[in-house]
Design an enzyme around this catalytic site. Sequence first.
Site, PDB file in Angstrom:
ATOM      1  N   HIS A 135       0.877  -1.173   0.000  1.00 17.42           N
ATOM      2  CA  HIS A 135       0.000   0.000   0.000  1.00 17.42           C
ATOM      3  C   HIS A 135       0.911   1.220   0.000  1.00 17.42           C
ATOM      4  CE1 HIS A 135      -3.704   2.267   0.725  1.00 17.42           C
ATOM      5  NE2 HIS A 135      -2.895   3.105   1.338  1.00 17.42           N
ATOM      6  N   CYS A 136       0.814   2.018  -1.038  1.00 14.36           N
ATOM      7  CA  CYS A 136       1.696   3.175  -1.184  1.00 14.36           C
ATOM      8  C   CYS A 136       1.037   4.417  -0.574  1.00 14.36           C
ATOM      9  CB  CYS A 136       1.999   3.422  -2.659  1.00 14.36           C
ATOM     10  SG  CYS A 136       3.160   4.772  -2.920  1.00 14.36           S
ATOM     11  N   PRO A 137       1.647   4.981   0.470  1.00 14.94           N
ATOM     12  CA  PRO A 137       1.054   6.186   1.065  1.00 14.94           C
ATOM     13  C   PRO A 137       1.211   7.421   0.176  1.00 14.94           C
ATOM     14  CG  PRO A 137       3.119   5.659   2.146  1.00 14.94           C
ATOM     15  CD  PRO A 137       2.843   4.540   1.196  1.00 14.94           C
ATOM     16  N   GLY A 140      -1.702   6.910  -2.209  1.00 13.28           N
ATOM     17  CA  GLY A 140      -2.937   6.642  -1.474  1.00 13.28           C
ATOM     18  C   GLY A 140      -3.726   5.470  -2.012  1.00 13.28           C
ATOM     19  N   ASN A 141      -3.038   4.459  -2.541  1.00 14.01           N
ATOM     20  CA  ASN A 141      -3.713   3.322  -3.137  1.00 14.01           C
ATOM     21  C   ASN A 141      -2.823   2.094  -3.001  1.00 14.01           C
ATOM     22  OD1 ASN A 141      -5.648   1.895  -4.503  1.00 14.01           O
ATOM     23  ND2 ASN A 141      -5.296   2.856  -6.484  1.00 14.01           N
TER      24      ASN A 141
END
Length: 170
Positions: A135-137, A140-141
């Site tokens: 999950h890539c901050p 945001g996805n």
Amino acid sequence: FEAVVAWRLPTPANAVALVGGVCIPAVALVLLWCAALTDPGFLPRKTPDLIPQPEERVPAGQAQTQYRIIEIDGLNAAPGAAMCLPCRVQPETQATVSSTIKLRMKFCDTCGVYRPPRTSHCSICNNCVCRFDHHCPWIGNCIGLRNYRYFLSFVGSTTVLCLFVMALCI
């Protein structure tokens, strides 16, 4: 100011700097939007009334993982039958080799579905994702099956942009 005067001189270096300074950030921004707005491969959830409720609760120390064994016929598989498999099953060239593959699918208590291989539950998005990477901050996805190439292209384009800016500073 010297920079204003330098841009007025028509040289190939100034044209490359101007075109690269506009095109590379635009490509990086488009790839960012594609990676952030593309569905990563979420598995559809079951409605709460369709999720099987266990009659007996297992104590916390003795929790067991539920698995389901399914068989997929490699020669006659439908296109959606193996939607999250790491690769499509190719028919064997020899007739003696069995064309049936047995898969072990883990049950997700939160989503109420059996997860195919390489599918994980994201605790931030609260969904099961096919070929879940992380999950890539920053975008945001989740990064999964359907947006992985956009994410790698975005990382590559921002690397090219950083190298371009460093080359202009030298």
